[in-house]
Design an enzyme around this catalytic site. Structure first.
Site, PDB file in Angstrom:
ATOM      1  N   THR A 182       0.848  -1.190   0.000  1.00  0.00           N
ATOM      2  CA  THR A 182       0.000   0.000   0.000  1.00  0.00           C
ATOM      3  C   THR A 182       0.885   1.242   0.000  1.00  0.00           C
ATOM      4  O   THR A 182       1.970   1.240   0.586  1.00  0.00           O
ATOM      5  CB  THR A 182      -0.902   0.042   1.239  1.00  0.00           C
ATOM      6  OG1 THR A 182      -0.081   0.110   2.410  1.00  0.00           O
ATOM      7  CG2 THR A 182      -1.771  -1.194   1.319  1.00  0.00           C
ATOM      8  N   GLU A 326      -6.004  -4.117   0.277  1.00  0.00           N
ATOM      9  CA  GLU A 326      -6.236  -5.169   1.279  1.00  0.00           C
ATOM     10  C   GLU A 326      -7.405  -6.078   0.931  1.00  0.00           C
ATOM     11  O   GLU A 326      -7.609  -7.108   1.577  1.00  0.00           O
ATOM     12  CB  GLU A 326      -6.483  -4.532   2.652  1.00  0.00           C
ATOM     13  CG  GLU A 326      -5.267  -3.878   3.282  1.00  0.00           C
ATOM     14  CD  GLU A 326      -5.061  -2.425   2.880  1.00  0.00           C
ATOM     15  OE1 GLU A 326      -4.297  -1.723   3.565  1.00  0.00           O
ATOM     16  OE2 GLU A 326      -5.674  -1.991   1.868  1.00  0.00           O
ATOM     17  N   LYS A 435     -14.802  18.033  11.108  1.00  0.00           N
ATOM     18  CA  LYS A 435     -15.676  18.092  12.270  1.00  0.00           C
ATOM     19  C   LYS A 435     -15.806  19.549  12.698  1.00  0.00           C
ATOM     20  O   LYS A 435     -14.876  20.139  13.238  1.00  0.00           O
ATOM     21  CB  LYS A 435     -15.133  17.233  13.405  1.00  0.00           C
ATOM     22  CG  LYS A 435     -16.191  16.860  14.431  1.00  0.00           C
ATOM     23  CD  LYS A 435     -15.730  15.700  15.294  1.00  0.00           C
ATOM     24  CE  LYS A 435     -16.878  15.199  16.165  1.00  0.00           C
ATOM     25  NZ  LYS A 435     -16.489  14.040  16.991  1.00  0.00           N
ATOM     26  N   TRP A 440     -20.187  16.372  11.807  1.00  0.00           N
ATOM     27  CA  TRP A 440     -19.351  15.954  10.688  1.00  0.00           C
ATOM     28  C   TRP A 440     -19.840  16.556   9.386  1.00  0.00           C
ATOM     29  O   TRP A 440     -21.040  16.637   9.122  1.00  0.00           O
ATOM     30  CB  TRP A 440     -19.350  14.427  10.570  1.00  0.00           C
ATOM     31  CG  TRP A 440     -18.497  13.738  11.597  1.00  0.00           C
ATOM     32  CD1 TRP A 440     -17.875  14.298  12.662  1.00  0.00           C
ATOM     33  CD2 TRP A 440     -18.187  12.342  11.647  1.00  0.00           C
ATOM     34  NE1 TRP A 440     -17.192  13.356  13.379  1.00  0.00           N
ATOM     35  CE2 TRP A 440     -17.365  12.133  12.780  1.00  0.00           C
ATOM     36  CE3 TRP A 440     -18.511  11.260  10.856  1.00  0.00           C
ATOM     37  CZ2 TRP A 440     -16.871  10.885  13.128  1.00  0.00           C
ATOM     38  CZ3 TRP A 440     -18.024  10.000  11.197  1.00  0.00           C
ATOM     39  CH2 TRP A 440     -17.211   9.818  12.325  1.00  0.00           C
TER      40      TRP A 440
END
Length: 538
Positions: A182, A326, A435, A440
Protein backbone atom coordinates in the site's frame (compact mmCIF):
# COMPACT_ATOMS: atom_id res chain seq x y z
CA UNK A 1 -16.75 -33.95 -5.22
CA UNK A 2 -13.22 -33.76 -6.59
CA UNK A 3 -10.80 -31.75 -4.51
CA UNK A 4 -8.57 -29.73 -6.80
CA UNK A 5 -6.60 -26.67 -5.68
CA UNK A 6 -7.49 -23.24 -7.05
CA UNK A 7 -4.26 -22.18 -8.79
CA UNK A 8 -3.41 -19.17 -10.94
CA UNK A 9 -1.66 -21.32 -13.55
CA UNK A 10 -4.97 -23.05 -14.30
CA UNK A 11 -6.47 -19.72 -15.42
CA UNK A 12 -3.91 -19.36 -18.19
CA UNK A 13 -4.05 -23.06 -19.08
CA UNK A 14 -7.83 -22.71 -19.44
CA UNK A 15 -7.46 -19.62 -21.64
CA UNK A 16 -4.90 -21.45 -23.82
CA UNK A 17 -7.16 -24.47 -24.34
CA UNK A 18 -10.52 -22.77 -24.82
CA UNK A 19 -9.71 -19.19 -25.87
CA UNK A 20 -6.34 -19.77 -27.47
CA UNK A 21 -6.93 -17.54 -30.51
CA UNK A 22 -8.29 -14.57 -28.51
CA UNK A 23 -6.07 -11.51 -28.78
CA UNK A 24 -3.94 -9.71 -26.23
CA UNK A 25 -3.00 -6.31 -27.68
CA UNK A 26 -0.36 -4.11 -26.03
CA UNK A 27 1.13 -0.71 -26.66
CA UNK A 28 4.80 -1.41 -26.02
CA UNK A 29 7.18 0.87 -24.18
CA UNK A 30 9.45 0.75 -27.23
CA UNK A 31 6.65 2.20 -29.35
CA UNK A 32 5.02 -0.33 -31.72
CA UNK A 33 1.76 -2.13 -30.99
CA UNK A 34 2.23 -5.78 -30.06
CA UNK A 35 -0.34 -8.44 -30.90
CA UNK A 36 -0.52 -12.06 -29.95
CA UNK A 37 -2.96 -14.55 -28.38
CA UNK A 38 -3.57 -16.32 -25.08
CA UNK A 39 -1.97 -19.36 -26.70
CA UNK A 40 1.21 -17.37 -27.38
CA UNK A 41 1.18 -15.88 -23.87
CA UNK A 42 0.85 -19.30 -22.27
CA UNK A 43 3.77 -20.65 -24.30
CA UNK A 44 6.03 -17.74 -23.36
CA UNK A 45 4.95 -17.93 -19.71
CA UNK A 46 6.17 -21.54 -19.64
CA UNK A 47 9.47 -20.44 -21.17
CA UNK A 48 9.79 -17.78 -18.49
CA UNK A 49 9.00 -20.31 -15.76
CA UNK A 50 11.92 -22.44 -17.00
CA UNK A 51 14.11 -19.32 -17.11
CA UNK A 52 13.24 -18.39 -13.52
CA UNK A 53 14.15 -21.87 -12.42
CA UNK A 54 17.51 -21.50 -14.16
CA UNK A 55 18.04 -18.18 -12.31
CA UNK A 56 17.61 -20.02 -9.01
CA UNK A 57 14.10 -18.78 -8.20
CA UNK A 58 12.37 -21.28 -5.94
CA UNK A 59 8.96 -21.58 -4.30
CA UNK A 60 8.20 -18.60 -2.10
CA UNK A 61 10.96 -16.39 -3.56
CA UNK A 62 9.85 -12.91 -4.55
CA UNK A 63 10.28 -11.62 -8.11
CA UNK A 64 9.83 -7.85 -8.34
CA UNK A 65 8.51 -5.83 -11.27
CA UNK A 66 8.62 -2.16 -12.20
CA UNK A 67 6.48 -2.21 -15.30
CA UNK A 68 3.51 -0.78 -17.20
CA UNK A 69 0.50 -2.71 -18.50
CA UNK A 70 1.96 -4.83 -21.26
CA UNK A 71 2.26 -8.38 -22.55
CA UNK A 72 5.58 -9.09 -20.84
CA UNK A 73 4.17 -8.01 -17.49
CA UNK A 74 1.19 -10.30 -18.15
CA UNK A 75 3.55 -13.23 -18.74
CA UNK A 76 5.40 -12.46 -15.49
CA UNK A 77 2.12 -12.51 -13.55
CA UNK A 78 1.55 -16.12 -14.59
CA UNK A 79 5.07 -17.52 -14.81
CA UNK A 80 6.13 -16.32 -11.37
CA UNK A 81 2.99 -17.27 -9.44
CA UNK A 82 2.36 -20.40 -11.48
CA UNK A 83 5.81 -21.76 -10.66
CA UNK A 84 5.22 -21.28 -6.93
CA UNK A 85 7.14 -18.02 -6.48
CA UNK A 86 5.60 -14.65 -5.52
CA UNK A 87 5.00 -11.92 -8.10
CA UNK A 88 5.78 -8.62 -6.37
CA UNK A 89 4.51 -5.63 -8.37
CA UNK A 90 6.27 -2.43 -7.25
CA UNK A 91 4.72 0.99 -7.83
CA UNK A 92 7.29 3.04 -9.81
CA UNK A 93 5.47 6.28 -8.96
CA UNK A 94 6.65 6.11 -5.37
CA UNK A 95 9.70 8.02 -4.18
CA UNK A 96 12.99 6.27 -4.97
CA UNK A 97 13.68 5.79 -1.25
CA UNK A 98 10.31 4.07 -0.79
CA UNK A 99 10.92 1.77 -3.75
CA UNK A 100 14.29 0.72 -2.32
CA UNK A 101 12.71 0.12 1.08
CA UNK A 102 9.90 -1.99 -0.43
CA UNK A 103 12.21 -4.14 -2.56
CA UNK A 104 14.50 -4.76 0.40
CA UNK A 105 11.63 -5.46 2.80
CA UNK A 106 10.16 -7.97 0.36
CA UNK A 107 13.65 -9.42 -0.30
CA UNK A 108 13.08 -9.60 -4.03
CA UNK A 109 15.50 -12.05 -5.62
CA UNK A 110 15.01 -10.88 -9.23
CA UNK A 111 13.90 -7.45 -10.44
CA UNK A 112 12.32 -7.07 -13.89
CA UNK A 113 11.65 -3.58 -15.25
CA UNK A 114 10.57 -1.63 -18.31
CA UNK A 115 12.87 0.66 -20.29
CA UNK A 116 11.13 3.67 -18.75
CA UNK A 117 12.55 2.77 -15.36
CA UNK A 118 16.13 2.02 -16.43
CA UNK A 119 17.50 5.28 -14.91
CA UNK A 120 15.61 4.63 -11.67
CA UNK A 121 16.95 1.09 -11.31
CA UNK A 122 20.47 2.24 -12.17
CA UNK A 123 20.18 4.82 -9.38
CA UNK A 124 18.97 2.24 -6.85
CA UNK A 125 20.81 -0.94 -7.90
CA UNK A 126 23.57 -0.80 -5.27
CA UNK A 127 20.94 -0.24 -2.52
CA UNK A 128 18.89 -3.34 -3.40
CA UNK A 129 20.71 -5.83 -1.22
CA UNK A 130 18.54 -8.88 -1.92
CA UNK A 131 18.37 -8.58 -5.72
CA UNK A 132 20.62 -11.10 -7.46
CA UNK A 133 19.54 -10.59 -11.07
CA UNK A 134 18.25 -7.58 -13.02
CA UNK A 135 16.18 -8.14 -16.19
CA UNK A 136 15.26 -5.38 -18.68
CA UNK A 137 11.84 -5.96 -20.26
CA UNK A 138 13.06 -5.48 -23.81
CA UNK A 139 14.99 -7.29 -26.54
CA UNK A 140 18.79 -7.44 -26.83
CA UNK A 141 18.92 -4.41 -29.13
CA UNK A 142 17.65 -2.18 -26.31
CA UNK A 143 20.26 -3.24 -23.79
CA UNK A 144 22.40 -0.18 -22.99
CA UNK A 145 26.15 -0.49 -23.51
CA UNK A 146 26.86 0.65 -19.97
CA UNK A 147 23.85 0.81 -17.67
CA UNK A 148 25.70 0.67 -14.38
CA UNK A 149 23.48 -2.28 -13.42
CA UNK A 150 25.42 -5.48 -12.71
CA UNK A 151 24.85 -8.42 -15.13
CA UNK A 152 21.84 -6.78 -16.75
CA UNK A 153 20.16 -9.04 -19.31
CA UNK A 154 17.27 -8.65 -21.68
CA UNK A 155 13.93 -10.34 -21.10
CA UNK A 156 13.75 -11.62 -24.67
CA UNK A 157 17.18 -13.21 -24.40
CA UNK A 158 16.12 -14.84 -21.14
CA UNK A 159 12.80 -16.18 -22.41
CA UNK A 160 14.09 -17.15 -25.85
CA UNK A 161 16.87 -19.31 -24.45
CA UNK A 162 14.49 -21.71 -22.66
CA UNK A 163 12.06 -24.42 -23.69
CA UNK A 164 8.30 -23.97 -23.61
CA UNK A 165 7.92 -27.47 -22.18
CA UNK A 166 7.00 -26.89 -18.57
CA UNK A 167 4.46 -28.59 -16.35
CA UNK A 168 2.86 -26.21 -13.88
CA UNK A 169 3.31 -27.64 -10.39
CA UNK A 170 0.39 -28.42 -8.11
CA UNK A 171 0.51 -27.24 -4.50
CA UNK A 172 -1.65 -25.96 -1.66
CA UNK A 173 -4.03 -23.27 -2.93
CA UNK A 174 -3.25 -21.16 0.16
CA UNK A 175 0.32 -20.72 -1.08
CA UNK A 176 1.35 -17.09 -1.53
CA UNK A 177 1.04 -15.91 -5.13
CA UNK A 178 1.44 -12.13 -5.26
CA UNK A 179 2.57 -9.20 -3.16
CA UNK A 180 1.58 -5.54 -3.33
CA UNK A 181 2.45 -2.73 -0.94
CA UNK A 182 0.00 0.00 0.00
CA UNK A 183 1.18 3.54 -0.67
CA UNK A 184 0.21 4.96 2.70
CA UNK A 185 0.50 8.67 3.36
CA UNK A 186 2.34 8.13 6.65
CA UNK A 187 4.98 5.62 7.67
CA UNK A 188 6.43 2.87 5.54
CA UNK A 189 4.17 1.09 3.02
CA UNK A 190 2.58 -2.16 4.18
CA UNK A 191 2.67 -5.38 2.17
CA UNK A 192 -0.46 -7.33 1.26
CA UNK A 193 0.29 -10.95 0.40
CA UNK A 194 -2.32 -12.66 -1.77
CA UNK A 195 -2.78 -16.41 -2.14
CA UNK A 196 -3.70 -18.52 -5.17
CA UNK A 197 -7.05 -19.30 -3.53
CA UNK A 198 -7.91 -15.69 -2.74
CA UNK A 199 -6.89 -14.57 -6.24
CA UNK A 200 -8.97 -17.17 -8.09
CA UNK A 201 -12.00 -16.56 -5.86
CA UNK A 202 -11.60 -12.82 -6.45
CA UNK A 203 -11.52 -13.45 -10.22
CA UNK A 204 -14.81 -15.35 -9.96
CA UNK A 205 -16.43 -12.62 -7.88
CA UNK A 206 -15.24 -9.66 -9.94
CA UNK A 207 -16.35 -11.36 -13.18
CA UNK A 208 -20.02 -11.49 -12.15
CA UNK A 209 -22.57 -9.54 -14.23
CA UNK A 210 -23.26 -7.11 -11.39
CA UNK A 211 -19.53 -6.53 -10.88
CA UNK A 212 -17.18 -6.09 -13.88
CA UNK A 213 -19.32 -8.35 -16.14
CA UNK A 214 -16.30 -9.98 -17.76
CA UNK A 215 -17.07 -12.40 -20.60
CA UNK A 216 -15.69 -13.89 -23.81
CA UNK A 217 -17.71 -11.24 -25.69
CA UNK A 218 -15.98 -8.34 -23.93
CA UNK A 219 -12.96 -6.30 -25.02
CA UNK A 220 -11.38 -5.12 -21.78
CA UNK A 221 -8.81 -2.35 -21.35
CA UNK A 222 -7.34 -2.14 -17.82
CA UNK A 223 -6.07 1.41 -17.38
CA UNK A 224 -5.58 0.76 -13.68
CA UNK A 225 -1.86 -0.14 -13.49
CA UNK A 226 -0.71 -3.72 -13.17
CA UNK A 227 1.58 -2.46 -10.41
CA UNK A 228 -1.46 -1.46 -8.32
CA UNK A 229 -3.45 -4.22 -6.57
CA UNK A 230 -3.06 -6.74 -9.41
CA UNK A 231 -4.69 -4.35 -11.89
CA UNK A 232 -7.87 -4.95 -9.88
CA UNK A 233 -7.61 -8.64 -10.77
CA UNK A 234 -8.23 -8.13 -14.52
CA UNK A 235 -5.26 -10.19 -15.80
CA UNK A 236 -6.90 -13.12 -14.00
CA UNK A 237 -10.61 -12.50 -14.68
CA UNK A 238 -9.97 -11.84 -18.39
CA UNK A 239 -8.04 -15.11 -18.76
CA UNK A 240 -10.71 -16.95 -16.77
CA UNK A 241 -13.42 -15.76 -19.18
CA UNK A 242 -11.48 -15.42 -22.44
CA UNK A 243 -11.92 -11.67 -22.92
CA UNK A 244 -9.87 -9.83 -25.48
CA UNK A 245 -7.34 -7.84 -23.46
CA UNK A 246 -6.06 -4.41 -24.49
CA UNK A 247 -3.04 -3.17 -22.49
CA UNK A 248 -2.29 0.56 -22.89
CA UNK A 249 1.39 0.55 -21.85
CA UNK A 250 2.82 3.88 -20.67
CA UNK A 251 0.55 6.21 -22.69
CA UNK A 252 -2.47 7.01 -20.51
CA UNK A 253 -3.48 10.40 -21.94
CA UNK A 254 -6.97 10.92 -23.33
CA UNK A 255 -5.97 10.83 -26.99
CA UNK A 256 -3.98 7.59 -26.66
CA UNK A 257 -6.73 5.83 -24.73
CA UNK A 258 -9.41 6.93 -27.19
CA UNK A 259 -7.31 5.62 -30.08
CA UNK A 260 -7.21 2.17 -28.46
CA UNK A 261 -10.93 2.26 -27.64
CA UNK A 262 -11.83 2.97 -31.25
CA UNK A 263 -9.22 0.85 -33.04
CA UNK A 264 -9.51 -2.23 -30.80
CA UNK A 265 -13.26 -2.09 -30.14
CA UNK A 266 -12.92 -1.72 -26.38
CA UNK A 267 -16.25 -2.32 -24.63
CA UNK A 268 -15.15 -2.07 -20.98
CA UNK A 269 -12.39 -0.04 -19.41
CA UNK A 270 -11.34 0.30 -15.80
CA UNK A 271 -9.37 2.97 -13.91
CA UNK A 272 -9.41 5.95 -11.55
CA UNK A 273 -11.71 8.96 -12.13
CA UNK A 274 -8.89 11.35 -13.06
CA UNK A 275 -8.21 9.23 -16.16
CA UNK A 276 -11.84 9.47 -17.30
CA UNK A 277 -11.86 13.19 -16.62
CA UNK A 278 -8.95 13.60 -19.05
CA UNK A 279 -10.60 11.32 -21.61
CA UNK A 280 -13.87 13.27 -21.48
CA UNK A 281 -12.04 16.59 -21.76
CA UNK A 282 -10.21 15.32 -24.85
CA UNK A 283 -13.49 14.19 -26.45
CA UNK A 284 -15.09 17.55 -25.65
CA UNK A 285 -12.22 19.55 -27.12
CA UNK A 286 -12.04 17.51 -30.31
CA UNK A 287 -15.79 16.78 -30.55
CA UNK A 288 -15.18 13.04 -30.63
CA UNK A 289 -17.30 10.02 -29.71
CA UNK A 290 -16.45 7.26 -27.22
CA UNK A 291 -18.06 4.59 -29.41
CA UNK A 292 -17.81 1.54 -29.19
CA UNK A 293 -17.23 1.86 -25.44
CA UNK A 294 -20.15 0.55 -23.36
CA UNK A 295 -18.96 0.70 -19.75
CA UNK A 296 -16.46 2.58 -17.61
CA UNK A 297 -15.65 1.19 -14.19
CA UNK A 298 -14.11 3.72 -11.83
CA UNK A 299 -12.63 3.39 -8.36
CA UNK A 300 -9.95 4.85 -6.13
CA UNK A 301 -12.00 7.94 -5.35
CA UNK A 302 -15.66 8.95 -5.52
CA UNK A 303 -17.10 9.67 -8.97
CA UNK A 304 -18.88 13.03 -9.27
CA UNK A 305 -22.38 13.10 -10.73
CA UNK A 306 -21.18 15.42 -13.50
CA UNK A 307 -18.88 12.67 -14.81
CA UNK A 308 -21.72 10.13 -14.78
CA UNK A 309 -23.83 12.56 -16.80
CA UNK A 310 -21.09 13.26 -19.34
CA UNK A 311 -20.48 9.56 -19.94
CA UNK A 312 -24.22 8.96 -20.29
CA UNK A 313 -24.29 11.58 -23.06
CA UNK A 314 -21.84 9.30 -24.93
CA UNK A 315 -24.08 6.27 -24.26
CA UNK A 316 -21.57 4.89 -21.76
CA UNK A 317 -22.53 3.37 -18.40
CA UNK A 318 -20.51 4.47 -15.39
CA UNK A 319 -20.19 1.78 -12.74
CA UNK A 320 -18.48 2.63 -9.47
CA UNK A 321 -16.15 0.23 -7.67
CA UNK A 322 -15.00 0.46 -4.09
CA UNK A 323 -12.08 -1.56 -2.91
CA UNK A 324 -8.66 -1.53 -1.32
CA UNK A 325 -5.30 -3.20 -1.84
CA UNK A 326 -6.24 -5.17 1.28
CA UNK A 327 -9.34 -6.53 -0.52
CA UNK A 328 -7.50 -7.85 -3.60
CA UNK A 329 -9.00 -5.15 -4.27
CA UNK A 330 -12.74 -5.43 -5.15
CA UNK A 331 -15.38 -4.95 -2.45
CA UNK A 332 -18.52 -3.33 -3.89
CA UNK A 333 -19.86 -2.26 -7.28
CA UNK A 334 -22.67 0.17 -7.99
CA UNK A 335 -24.99 -1.79 -10.26
CA UNK A 336 -28.73 -1.05 -9.87
CA UNK A 337 -31.21 -3.82 -9.03
CA UNK A 338 -34.36 -4.79 -10.93
CA UNK A 339 -36.41 -2.76 -8.44
CA UNK A 340 -34.56 0.38 -9.58
CA UNK A 341 -35.76 0.12 -13.18
CA UNK A 342 -37.87 3.12 -14.09
CA UNK A 343 -36.36 5.45 -11.51
CA UNK A 344 -36.58 9.12 -12.31
CA UNK A 345 -33.33 10.41 -13.80
CA UNK A 346 -32.39 12.39 -10.67
CA UNK A 347 -32.96 9.34 -8.44
CA UNK A 348 -30.98 7.10 -10.80
CA UNK A 349 -28.04 9.53 -10.81
CA UNK A 350 -28.14 9.67 -7.00
CA UNK A 351 -28.00 5.87 -6.83
CA UNK A 352 -25.07 5.74 -9.26
CA UNK A 353 -23.05 8.15 -7.14
CA UNK A 354 -22.98 5.51 -4.38
CA UNK A 355 -20.07 3.11 -4.22
CA UNK A 356 -22.41 0.15 -4.55
CA UNK A 357 -23.27 -3.10 -2.85
CA UNK A 358 -21.03 -6.02 -1.90
CA UNK A 359 -19.85 -8.65 -4.34
CA UNK A 360 -20.58 -12.14 -3.03
CA UNK A 361 -17.51 -13.06 -1.00
CA UNK A 362 -17.30 -9.69 0.76
CA UNK A 363 -19.38 -8.83 3.83
CA UNK A 364 -19.64 -5.26 5.10
CA UNK A 365 -20.90 -3.51 8.23
CA UNK A 366 -20.64 -0.14 9.96
CA UNK A 367 -19.80 0.42 13.61
CA UNK A 368 -19.57 3.41 15.90
CA UNK A 369 -16.37 4.55 17.61
CA UNK A 370 -17.00 2.01 20.38
CA UNK A 371 -17.20 -0.81 17.82
CA UNK A 372 -20.97 -1.31 18.17
CA UNK A 373 -22.85 -2.17 14.94
CA UNK A 374 -25.02 0.57 13.40
CA UNK A 375 -28.19 0.10 11.31
CA UNK A 376 -28.11 -0.16 7.52
CA UNK A 377 -30.71 2.55 7.05
CA UNK A 378 -28.88 4.84 4.61
CA UNK A 379 -28.74 7.56 7.27
CA UNK A 380 -26.52 6.30 10.08
CA UNK A 381 -22.88 6.71 9.20
CA UNK A 382 -20.01 4.93 10.88
CA UNK A 383 -16.71 3.16 10.40
CA UNK A 384 -16.73 0.60 7.60
CA UNK A 385 -15.50 -2.92 8.36
CA UNK A 386 -15.20 -5.85 5.95
CA UNK A 387 -14.45 -9.56 5.94
CA UNK A 388 -14.22 -12.32 3.33
CA UNK A 389 -11.99 -14.91 1.64
CA UNK A 390 -10.04 -12.30 -0.33
CA UNK A 391 -9.71 -9.81 2.54
CA UNK A 392 -6.34 -9.40 4.26
CA UNK A 393 -5.92 -11.16 7.63
CA UNK A 394 -2.57 -9.54 8.45
CA UNK A 395 0.08 -7.49 6.70
CA UNK A 396 3.18 -9.14 5.28
CA UNK A 397 5.77 -9.69 8.00
CA UNK A 398 3.56 -8.08 10.65
CA UNK A 399 1.57 -9.60 13.46
CA UNK A 400 -2.20 -9.21 13.65
CA UNK A 401 -2.65 -5.57 14.54
CA UNK A 402 -5.14 -2.83 15.30
CA UNK A 403 -6.51 -2.97 11.73
CA UNK A 404 -8.78 -5.83 12.82
CA UNK A 405 -11.59 -5.93 15.34
CA UNK A 406 -11.69 -8.49 18.13
CA UNK A 407 -14.20 -10.56 16.12
CA UNK A 408 -12.07 -10.55 12.97
CA UNK A 409 -13.42 -7.70 10.82
CA UNK A 410 -10.94 -5.49 8.95
CA UNK A 411 -11.05 -1.74 9.64
CA UNK A 412 -11.02 0.07 6.28
CA UNK A 413 -10.63 3.63 7.55
CA UNK A 414 -13.69 4.78 5.58
CA UNK A 415 -16.73 6.50 7.07
CA UNK A 416 -19.88 5.38 5.21
CA UNK A 417 -23.63 4.88 5.20
CA UNK A 418 -25.24 1.62 4.04
CA UNK A 419 -28.89 1.46 2.98
CA UNK A 420 -31.33 -1.43 3.28
CA UNK A 421 -30.41 -2.70 -0.21
CA UNK A 422 -26.73 -2.84 0.73
CA UNK A 423 -25.70 0.24 -1.24
CA UNK A 424 -22.80 2.00 0.45
CA UNK A 425 -21.95 5.68 0.24
CA UNK A 426 -18.52 6.80 1.39
CA UNK A 427 -18.83 10.08 3.23
CA UNK A 428 -15.14 10.37 4.06
CA UNK A 429 -11.93 8.78 5.13
CA UNK A 430 -11.62 8.70 8.90
CA UNK A 431 -8.57 10.94 8.75
CA UNK A 432 -10.17 13.39 6.27
CA UNK A 433 -13.57 14.00 7.84
CA UNK A 434 -14.27 17.64 8.77
CA UNK A 435 -15.68 18.09 12.27
CA UNK A 436 -17.20 21.54 12.68
CA UNK A 437 -18.89 22.49 15.93
CA UNK A 438 -19.10 18.83 16.90
CA UNK A 439 -20.84 17.81 13.64
CA UNK A 440 -19.35 15.95 10.69
CA UNK A 441 -19.13 17.40 7.17
CA UNK A 442 -18.35 15.12 4.22
CA UNK A 443 -15.34 16.36 2.27
CA UNK A 444 -16.24 13.99 -0.58
CA UNK A 445 -19.68 15.56 -1.03
CA UNK A 446 -18.17 19.05 -1.09
CA UNK A 447 -15.64 17.97 -3.73
CA UNK A 448 -18.14 16.17 -5.95
CA UNK A 449 -20.48 19.14 -6.04
CA UNK A 450 -17.76 21.62 -6.93
CA UNK A 451 -16.28 19.56 -9.79
CA UNK A 452 -19.72 19.85 -11.35
CA UNK A 453 -18.99 23.54 -11.94
CA UNK A 454 -17.98 23.98 -15.60
CA UNK A 455 -14.76 25.86 -14.73
CA UNK A 456 -13.44 23.42 -12.10
CA UNK A 457 -10.98 20.69 -13.05
CA UNK A 458 -10.35 19.28 -9.58
CA UNK A 459 -11.22 20.20 -6.00
CA UNK A 460 -10.11 19.12 -2.54
CA UNK A 461 -11.97 19.85 0.69
CA UNK A 462 -9.81 19.96 3.80
CA UNK A 463 -10.37 20.76 7.46
CA UNK A 464 -8.58 23.88 8.66
CA UNK A 465 -8.55 25.06 12.31
CA UNK A 466 -11.16 27.70 13.10
CA UNK A 467 -11.29 29.90 16.25
CA UNK A 468 -15.03 29.37 16.80
CA UNK A 469 -15.98 26.06 15.19
CA UNK A 470 -12.78 24.01 15.79
CA UNK A 471 -12.62 23.20 12.07
CA UNK A 472 -14.19 24.55 8.90
CA UNK A 473 -13.98 23.33 5.29
CA UNK A 474 -11.57 25.03 2.91
CA UNK A 475 -11.79 24.25 -0.82
CA UNK A 476 -8.51 23.98 -2.74
CA UNK A 477 -9.29 24.20 -6.47
CA UNK A 478 -7.63 23.86 -9.87
CA UNK A 479 -9.42 25.32 -12.88
CA UNK A 480 -9.69 23.88 -16.38
CA UNK A 481 -7.27 25.36 -18.93
CA UNK A 482 -8.49 28.80 -19.98
CA UNK A 483 -11.41 28.77 -17.51
CA UNK A 484 -12.13 31.49 -14.94
CA UNK A 485 -14.12 31.50 -11.71
CA UNK A 486 -14.16 33.59 -8.57
CA UNK A 487 -14.27 32.53 -4.94
CA UNK A 488 -17.81 33.89 -4.48
CA UNK A 489 -19.03 32.22 -7.68
CA UNK A 490 -17.86 28.81 -6.48
CA UNK A 491 -19.29 29.27 -2.99
CA UNK A 492 -22.63 30.32 -4.51
CA UNK A 493 -22.59 27.08 -6.53
CA UNK A 494 -23.38 25.18 -3.30
CA UNK A 495 -26.68 26.96 -2.73
CA UNK A 496 -29.58 24.53 -2.53
CA UNK A 497 -27.32 21.48 -2.82
CA UNK A 498 -26.21 21.05 0.83
CA UNK A 499 -27.11 22.27 4.30
CA UNK A 500 -26.14 25.91 4.59
CA UNK A 501 -23.74 25.30 7.47
CA UNK A 502 -21.83 22.78 5.32
CA UNK A 503 -20.93 25.52 2.83
CA UNK A 504 -17.15 26.06 2.84
CA UNK A 505 -15.87 29.29 4.34
CA UNK A 506 -13.29 29.95 1.64
CA UNK A 507 -11.78 28.87 -1.68
CA UNK A 508 -8.12 29.02 -2.72
CA UNK A 509 -6.87 28.44 -6.25
CA UNK A 510 -3.72 26.45 -7.06
CA UNK A 511 -2.04 25.31 -10.27
CA UNK A 512 -1.94 21.65 -9.25
CA UNK A 513 -3.20 19.41 -6.45
CA UNK A 514 -0.86 16.85 -4.86
CA UNK A 515 -1.69 13.16 -5.32
CA UNK A 516 -0.50 9.89 -3.88
CA UNK A 517 1.30 7.41 -6.12
CA UNK A 518 -2.04 5.76 -6.90
CA UNK A 519 -3.77 9.00 -7.91
CA UNK A 520 -5.64 9.85 -4.72
CA UNK A 521 -5.67 13.38 -3.34
CA UNK A 522 -2.87 13.86 -0.82
CA UNK A 523 -4.87 15.82 1.72
CA UNK A 524 -2.29 15.49 4.46
CA UNK A 525 0.04 17.68 2.40
CA UNK A 526 -2.73 20.20 1.76
CA UNK A 527 -3.63 20.36 5.45
CA UNK A 528 0.01 21.07 6.24
CA UNK A 529 0.22 23.71 3.51
CA UNK A 530 -2.91 25.57 4.61
CA UNK A 531 -2.91 24.95 8.36
CA UNK A 532 -2.32 28.69 8.99
CA UNK A 533 -4.90 29.83 6.45
CA UNK A 534 -6.48 33.14 7.40
CA UNK A 535 -10.25 32.98 7.18
CA UNK A 536 -12.04 35.93 5.52
CA UNK A 537 -13.93 38.24 7.83
CA UNK A 538 -17.67 37.67 7.71
Amino acid sequence: MMDRPLLISDLLAHAERFHGDTEIVSRSVEGPMHRYTYRDAARRARQLANALQALGVRGGDRVGTLAWNGYRHFEIYYAVSGSGAVCHTVNPRLFAEQIAWIVNHAEDKVLMFDLTFLPLVAQLADQLSSVERFVLLADHAHLPADSGIPDLQSYEDLVGSHSDVYHWPSFDENTASSLCYTSGTTGNPKGVLYSHRSTVLHAYGSSLPDSFDISARAVVMPVVPMFHANAWGLPYSCAMNGSKLVLPGPKLDGASLLQLIQEEGVTTTIGVPTVWMQLLQHCQREQLSLSPLQRVIAGGSAVPESMIEQLAEHGVEMRQLWGMTELSPCGTTGTPKLKHAGLALAEERLLLTKQGRPIYGVDIRIVDDAGLPLPHDGVSFGNLQVRGPWVLSQYFRRELDANHSADGWFHTGDVVTIDADGFMRITDRTKDVIKSGGEWISSIDLENILVGHPAVAEAAAIAVPHPKWDERPLMVVTLKPGAKASRDELLDFYQGKIAKWWTPDDVVFVDELPHTATGKLLKMKLREQFRDHRWPNK
